[in-house]
Scaffold this motif. Structure first.
Motif, PDB file in Angstrom:
ATOM      1  N   ALA A   1       0.833  -1.201   0.000  1.00 25.23           N
ATOM      2  CA  ALA A   1       0.000   0.000   0.000  1.00 25.23           C
ATOM      3  C   ALA A   1       0.870   1.254   0.000  1.00 25.23           C
ATOM      4  O   ALA A   1       0.592   2.225  -0.714  1.00 25.23           O
ATOM      5  CB  ALA A   1      -0.919  -0.002   1.219  1.00 25.23           C
ATOM      6  N   MET A   2       1.967   1.231   0.764  1.00 24.52           N
ATOM      7  CA  MET A   2       2.836   2.397   0.810  1.00 24.52           C
ATOM      8  C   MET A   2       3.550   2.608  -0.511  1.00 24.52           C
ATOM      9  O   MET A   2       3.753   3.738  -0.942  1.00 24.52           O
ATOM     10  CB  MET A   2       3.847   2.253   1.946  1.00 24.52           C
ATOM     11  CG  MET A   2       3.194   2.549   3.276  1.00 24.52           C
ATOM     12  SD  MET A   2       4.185   2.407   4.758  1.00 24.52           S
ATOM     13  CE  MET A   2       5.771   1.960   4.319  1.00 24.52           C
ATOM     14  N   MET A   3       3.931   1.511  -1.169  1.00 27.03           N
ATOM     15  CA  MET A   3       4.637   1.636  -2.441  1.00 27.03           C
ATOM     16  C   MET A   3       3.761   2.277  -3.513  1.00 27.03           C
ATOM     17  O   MET A   3       4.255   2.814  -4.490  1.00 27.03           O
ATOM     18  CB  MET A   3       5.098   0.260  -2.938  1.00 27.03           C
ATOM     19  CG  MET A   3       6.080  -0.444  -2.048  1.00 27.03           C
ATOM     20  SD  MET A   3       7.611   0.462  -1.854  1.00 27.03           S
ATOM     21  CE  MET A   3       8.501  -0.054  -3.272  1.00 27.03           C
TER      22      MET A   3
ATOM     23  N   ILE B   1     -13.491   4.230  -6.337  1.00 20.69           N
ATOM     24  CA  ILE B   1     -12.242   4.678  -5.724  1.00 20.69           C
ATOM     25  C   ILE B   1     -11.268   5.150  -6.784  1.00 20.69           C
ATOM     26  O   ILE B   1     -10.644   6.198  -6.675  1.00 20.69           O
ATOM     27  CB  ILE B   1     -11.582   3.511  -4.936  1.00 20.69           C
ATOM     28  CG1 ILE B   1     -12.463   3.091  -3.773  1.00 20.69           C
ATOM     29  CG2 ILE B   1     -10.212   3.902  -4.424  1.00 20.69           C
ATOM     30  CD1 ILE B   1     -12.666   4.167  -2.780  1.00 20.69           C
ATOM     31  N   PHE B   2     -11.172   4.357  -7.829  1.00 20.00           N
ATOM     32  CA  PHE B   2     -10.218   4.691  -8.878  1.00 20.00           C
ATOM     33  C   PHE B   2     -10.605   5.994  -9.563  1.00 20.00           C
ATOM     34  O   PHE B   2      -9.774   6.880  -9.779  1.00 20.00           O
ATOM     35  CB  PHE B   2     -10.135   3.555  -9.892  1.00 20.00           C
ATOM     36  CG  PHE B   2      -8.803   3.451 -10.533  1.00 20.00           C
ATOM     37  CD1 PHE B   2      -7.815   2.657  -9.980  1.00 20.00           C
ATOM     38  CD2 PHE B   2      -8.526   4.163 -11.679  1.00 20.00           C
ATOM     39  CE1 PHE B   2      -6.570   2.579 -10.565  1.00 20.00           C
ATOM     40  CE2 PHE B   2      -7.280   4.085 -12.273  1.00 20.00           C
ATOM     41  CZ  PHE B   2      -6.297   3.297 -11.714  1.00 20.00           C
ATOM     42  N   ALA B   3     -11.896   6.128  -9.871  1.00 18.09           N
ATOM     43  CA  ALA B   3     -12.373   7.341 -10.539  1.00 18.09           C
ATOM     44  C   ALA B   3     -12.150   8.556  -9.637  1.00 18.09           C
ATOM     45  O   ALA B   3     -11.740   9.624 -10.096  1.00 18.09           O
ATOM     46  CB  ALA B   3     -13.848   7.199 -10.900  1.00 18.09           C
ATOM     47  N   PHE B   4     -12.406   8.381  -8.350  1.00 23.77           N
ATOM     48  CA  PHE B   4     -12.245   9.485  -7.407  1.00 23.77           C
ATOM     49  C   PHE B   4     -10.790   9.973  -7.367  1.00 23.77           C
ATOM     50  O   PHE B   4     -10.532  11.181  -7.413  1.00 23.77           O
ATOM     51  CB  PHE B   4     -12.700   9.037  -6.018  1.00 23.77           C
ATOM     52  CG  PHE B   4     -12.787  10.145  -5.022  1.00 23.77           C
ATOM     53  CD1 PHE B   4     -13.876  10.993  -4.997  1.00 23.77           C
ATOM     54  CD2 PHE B   4     -11.776  10.344  -4.091  1.00 23.77           C
ATOM     55  CE1 PHE B   4     -13.957  12.030  -4.082  1.00 23.77           C
ATOM     56  CE2 PHE B   4     -11.842  11.367  -3.169  1.00 23.77           C
ATOM     57  CZ  PHE B   4     -12.942  12.217  -3.160  1.00 23.77           C
ATOM     58  N   THR B   5      -9.843   9.043  -7.324  1.00 18.10           N
ATOM     59  CA  THR B   5      -8.441   9.473  -7.291  1.00 18.10           C
ATOM     60  C   THR B   5      -8.048  10.129  -8.621  1.00 18.10           C
ATOM     61  O   THR B   5      -7.282  11.087  -8.633  1.00 18.10           O
ATOM     62  CB  THR B   5      -7.464   8.318  -6.981  1.00 18.10           C
ATOM     63  OG1 THR B   5      -7.689   7.278  -7.915  1.00 18.10           O
ATOM     64  CG2 THR B   5      -7.650   7.784  -5.595  1.00 18.10           C
ATOM     65  N   LEU B   6      -8.590   9.610  -9.729  1.00 20.55           N
ATOM     66  CA  LEU B   6      -8.300  10.251 -11.018  1.00 20.55           C
ATOM     67  C   LEU B   6      -8.815  11.688 -11.034  1.00 20.55           C
ATOM     68  O   LEU B   6      -8.138  12.600 -11.511  1.00 20.55           O
ATOM     69  CB  LEU B   6      -8.946   9.474 -12.171  1.00 20.55           C
ATOM     70  CG  LEU B   6      -8.254   8.219 -12.672  1.00 20.55           C
ATOM     71  CD1 LEU B   6      -9.060   7.610 -13.813  1.00 20.55           C
ATOM     72  CD2 LEU B   6      -6.851   8.541 -13.161  1.00 20.55           C
TER      73      LEU B   6
ATOM     74  N   LEU C   1      -1.416  18.235   2.914  1.00 16.44           N
ATOM     75  CA  LEU C   1      -2.850  18.263   3.230  1.00 16.44           C
ATOM     76  C   LEU C   1      -3.685  17.875   2.003  1.00 16.44           C
ATOM     77  O   LEU C   1      -4.709  17.210   2.132  1.00 16.44           O
ATOM     78  CB  LEU C   1      -3.268  19.658   3.709  1.00 16.44           C
ATOM     79  CG  LEU C   1      -2.818  20.061   5.107  1.00 16.44           C
ATOM     80  CD1 LEU C   1      -3.411  21.408   5.477  1.00 16.44           C
ATOM     81  CD2 LEU C   1      -3.217  19.017   6.133  1.00 16.44           C
ATOM     82  N   GLY C   2      -3.232  18.295   0.806  1.00 15.46           N
ATOM     83  CA  GLY C   2      -3.973  17.969  -0.413  1.00 15.46           C
ATOM     84  C   GLY C   2      -3.949  16.484  -0.710  1.00 15.46           C
ATOM     85  O   GLY C   2      -4.837  15.963  -1.383  1.00 15.46           O
ATOM     86  N   SER C   3      -2.921  15.781  -0.214  1.00 11.25           N
ATOM     87  CA  SER C   3      -2.832  14.348  -0.467  1.00 11.25           C
ATOM     88  C   SER C   3      -3.611  13.547   0.557  1.00 11.25           C
ATOM     89  O   SER C   3      -3.922  12.375   0.320  1.00 11.25           O
ATOM     90  CB  SER C   3      -1.371  13.895  -0.419  1.00 11.25           C
ATOM     91  OG  SER C   3      -0.580  14.734  -1.213  1.00 11.25           O
TER      92      SER C   3
ATOM     93  N   VAL D   1      -7.236  11.790  -0.352  1.00 11.40           N
ATOM     94  CA  VAL D   1      -7.083  10.622  -1.219  1.00 11.40           C
ATOM     95  C   VAL D   1      -6.449   9.477  -0.453  1.00 11.40           C
ATOM     96  O   VAL D   1      -6.893   8.336  -0.536  1.00 11.40           O
ATOM     97  CB  VAL D   1      -6.178  10.924  -2.427  1.00 11.40           C
ATOM     98  CG1 VAL D   1      -6.463   9.969  -3.552  1.00 11.40           C
ATOM     99  CG2 VAL D   1      -6.324  12.349  -2.872  1.00 11.40           C
ATOM    100  N   ALA D   2      -5.400   9.802   0.318  1.00 12.13           N
ATOM    101  CA  ALA D   2      -4.670   8.746   1.002  1.00 12.13           C
ATOM    102  C   ALA D   2      -5.557   8.031   2.024  1.00 12.13           C
ATOM    103  O   ALA D   2      -5.479   6.814   2.172  1.00 12.13           O
ATOM    104  CB  ALA D   2      -3.423   9.319   1.678  1.00 12.13           C
ATOM    105  N   ILE D   3      -6.415   8.788   2.708  1.00 11.87           N
ATOM    106  CA  ILE D   3      -7.282   8.157   3.714  1.00 11.87           C
ATOM    107  C   ILE D   3      -8.277   7.220   3.035  1.00 11.87           C
ATOM    108  O   ILE D   3      -8.375   6.037   3.395  1.00 11.87           O
ATOM    109  CB  ILE D   3      -8.042   9.233   4.522  1.00 11.87           C
ATOM    110  CG1 ILE D   3      -7.061   9.995   5.416  1.00 11.87           C
ATOM    111  CG2 ILE D   3      -9.131   8.593   5.384  1.00 11.87           C
ATOM    112  CD1 ILE D   3      -7.695  11.120   6.183  1.00 11.87           C
ATOM    113  N   ILE D   4      -8.968   7.740   2.029  1.00  6.17           N
ATOM    114  CA  ILE D   4      -9.949   6.908   1.334  1.00  6.17           C
ATOM    115  C   ILE D   4      -9.276   5.668   0.762  1.00  6.17           C
ATOM    116  O   ILE D   4      -9.755   4.544   0.897  1.00  6.17           O
ATOM    117  CB  ILE D   4     -10.633   7.719   0.220  1.00  6.17           C
ATOM    118  CG1 ILE D   4     -11.449   8.827   0.862  1.00  6.17           C
ATOM    119  CG2 ILE D   4     -11.499   6.837  -0.658  1.00  6.17           C
ATOM    120  CD1 ILE D   4     -12.049   9.779  -0.108  1.00  6.17           C
ATOM    121  N   TYR D   5      -8.118   5.916   0.167  1.00  7.28           N
ATOM    122  CA  TYR D   5      -7.366   4.818  -0.438  1.00  7.28           C
ATOM    123  C   TYR D   5      -6.984   3.757   0.592  1.00  7.28           C
ATOM    124  O   TYR D   5      -7.115   2.561   0.348  1.00  7.28           O
ATOM    125  CB  TYR D   5      -6.154   5.415  -1.127  1.00  7.28           C
ATOM    126  CG  TYR D   5      -4.989   4.503  -1.342  1.00  7.28           C
ATOM    127  CD1 TYR D   5      -4.981   3.612  -2.414  1.00  7.28           C
ATOM    128  CD2 TYR D   5      -3.899   4.541  -0.500  1.00  7.28           C
ATOM    129  CE1 TYR D   5      -3.902   2.787  -2.614  1.00  7.28           C
ATOM    130  CE2 TYR D   5      -2.814   3.717  -0.697  1.00  7.28           C
ATOM    131  CZ  TYR D   5      -2.819   2.838  -1.751  1.00  7.28           C
ATOM    132  OH  TYR D   5      -1.755   2.026  -1.939  1.00  7.28           O
TER     133      TYR D   5
END
Lengths: 278, 282
Positions: free
Chosen positions: A92-94, B205-210, B255-257, B260-264
């Protein structure tokens, strides 16, 4: 049921595509009416030394970034395909470079490559290799190299994780059989892993080539095409001409110049991806 | 498969050493982001001190970012636009994928080809004509402009991923429902679609990150600060002329990341499934 989405895509992808071709045949300053000029824009591109520089930059960028991502990604997949603790967390981190908004991580890279205050040159000064250290984004060759490194950083997880998923579909029995027949680790890699992984490598590489070839964000953030056009790609040059210079027709012709090489890949892939009847 | 005897030495060379190199390369920029965002300016712009450490950590850059810039507005815009365009794309994606996966009709092969080709057409091929269209419709500097155009990037992807997923769902349950007298639509909504929830999560999820990642259209269509998204806001407003506010920029990058990182992190498996779909046939 299928009609609304098809109409939507025709309206917002099909129509702009055709309109883009029409624009490329016009002399069309922004906020003015266009005048049909035939192929004049393309002929002007052909005589523009910057255009040829852009062609060369794009091919260099795409080639080196793709090769590095492919080799590095295959390595990552092979390393990650072993059993170890915290495998899922590490995987996941990668993937982080691939999911974090590119513009934001690229800004971090820009600051990482800062000649005066960043760790790269601090290390060079500290170890006595170079003082004050190179201007990573200010020298034409180094700027292209830096762009390629950042592109590889961002794209590597995509290769690594997808190829790893491909590796997991290879049956362990094949390796056992090969080992019994006396194959070494290298033999198993060349005669079992690579041939079975070929379709996955093909798809991943084609994907990556398309989006590397048409890259915009990295260059826009890191160098804006400079120094002296040394890192302009098709997308950023078209953007400069159309949005910066207000020449929509010329810009459209530059963007369309991407189409022939891309179309070959896109058509080949669309046919390949078409679900097989079974 | 690779459980080989040879002890820790072999394991170090084969696993931990290369893995460590990959992890440092991958994660170092994030460390640099984090450490910069808490440095006072006196340390940020001092060539003498070791840049990887911070001696007097401060949250000043975060406070400045949240109070002196429109970062909160950009974050809200980004989330709103991503959520709406993801929802639109999922609905349209189903409308494309269901008939292509479950019905036979003339032209289906052509549409399937079109969807795949649309997915692969990169944005830079379309942005100039699209900009002209959006401006002539007067939609520039409205969130509508990106809410309308992001789905063009997301629908083909969603449709294509869902098509693969739909095909992997066996027919029998739907056949049983039809025999019991359910109409085609009832079968689709009550039996088929609930079975496909994991597919929707992957595609969503994928669409959201895109959508969060999109930059080119946002850069061209959104030129006023109150409609900007985070990437465009950061580039256009935290960089003033040649002056880079690095502390704020790194705080913004981090902060901008985070969203996405949490949802991911909650849906890693689904994300990986979306990522590898198509390339790897199960």
């Amino acid at each position: 049921m299928i009609i609304p989405p098809v109409l939507f895509l025709l309206l917002l992808v099909g129509y702009p595509f055709v309109y883009g071709i029409w624009l490329s045949l016009e002399d069309r300053p922004v906020a003015h009416a266009g005048k049909f000029v035939g192929l004049a824009n393309f002929i002007a591109d052909f005589h523009d030394p910057v255009f040829w520089q852009v062609v060369q930059n794009t091919f260099v960028y795409t080639f080196f970034a793709t090769v590095l991502k492919m080799v590095g990604g295959l390595g990552l997949a092979l390393v990650m395909n072993q059993d170890f603790r915290f495998k899922n967390t590490i995987r996941a981190m990668m993937l982080l470079p691939f999911i974090v908004p590119t513009v934001l991580s690229t800004i971090a890279w820009m600051w990482l490559l800062d000649p005066a205050f960043a760790p790269v040159n601090w290390f060079l000064r500290w170890s006595g290799i170079a003082n004050p250290g190179p201007s990573w984004l200010g020298n034409p060759r180094l700027a292209m190299m830096s762009l390629i490194i950042v592109n590889v950083w961002r794209g590597l997880p995509f290769y690594g994780i997808t190829l790893m998923a491909g590796l997991q579909t290879i049956s362990p029995e094949l390796y056992e059989a090969a080992t019994i027949d006396g194959a070494s680790t290298w033999d198993r890699f060349v005669y079992v892993t690579l041939p079975l992984l070929k379709p996955v490598i093909f798809i991943v590489t084609m994907f990556s080539v398309i989006f590397t070839f048409a890259d915009f964000q990295l260059v826009y953030v890191l160098t804006r095409g400079g120094p002296a056009n040394a890192t302009h790609l098709f997308a950023t040059y078209a953007f400069d001409v159309a949005m910066g210079g207000g020449q929509l027709g010329m810009g459209a012709s530059i963007a369309l110049a991407m189409l022939p090489p891309l179309a070959l890949i896109i058509i080949a892939m669309s046919l390949y991806m078409k679900p097989h009847k079974s | 498969m690779m459980v080989e005897r040879g002890g820790w030495r072999v394991r170090t060379i084969r696993l931990w050493l290369p893995l460590g190199v990959y992890m440092i390369f991958t994660l170092f920029p994030f460390y640099w982001m984090a450490v910069t965002s808490v440095k006072p300016n006196s340390e940020l712009y001092n060539r003498k001190i070791m840049p990887l450490l911070v001696y007097h950590p401060t949250f000043k850059h975060y406070v400045d970012l949240l109070t002196e810039t429109n970062f909160m507005v950009w974050t809200w815009n980004t989330l709103l636009v991503s959520a709406i365009s993801t929802a639109i794309s999922l609905v349209f994606g189903v409308m494309l994928a269901y008939p292509l996966a479950r019905m036979r009709f003339a032209g289906s092969a052509l549409i399937a080809f079109g969807v795949a080709a649309t997915y692969l057409v990169p944005q830079p091929l379309l942005f100039i004509p699209l900009a002209d269209i959006i401006y002539s419709l007067g939609l520039n500097d409205t969130l509508t402009s990106v809410i309308l155009t992001y789905p063009t990037l997301l629908i083909p992807f969603c449709a294509w991923l869902l098509m693969g997923y739909f095909r992997s769902v066996p027919h029998e349950l739907e056949d049983a429902a039809r025999i019991d007298g359910a109409t085609r639509l009832q079968t689709m909504f009550k039996v088929f679609l609930p079975l496909c929830t994991p597919g929707f999560i992957s595609a969503g999820i994928f669409a959201f990150t895109l959508a969060q990642n999109e930059f080119l259209y946002a850069l061209i269509f959104l030129t006023q600060t109150d409609v900007r998204t985070v990437p465009v806001g950061a580039i256009a407003e935290l960089v003033k002329g040649d002056v880079f506010y690095w502390g704020q920029l790194m705080a913004a990058a981090l902060l901008g990341s985070v969203p996405v990182a949490i949802i991911y992190s909650f849906f890693v498996e689904h994300y990986v499934a979306g990522l590898t779909a198509g390339a790897v046939k199960q």
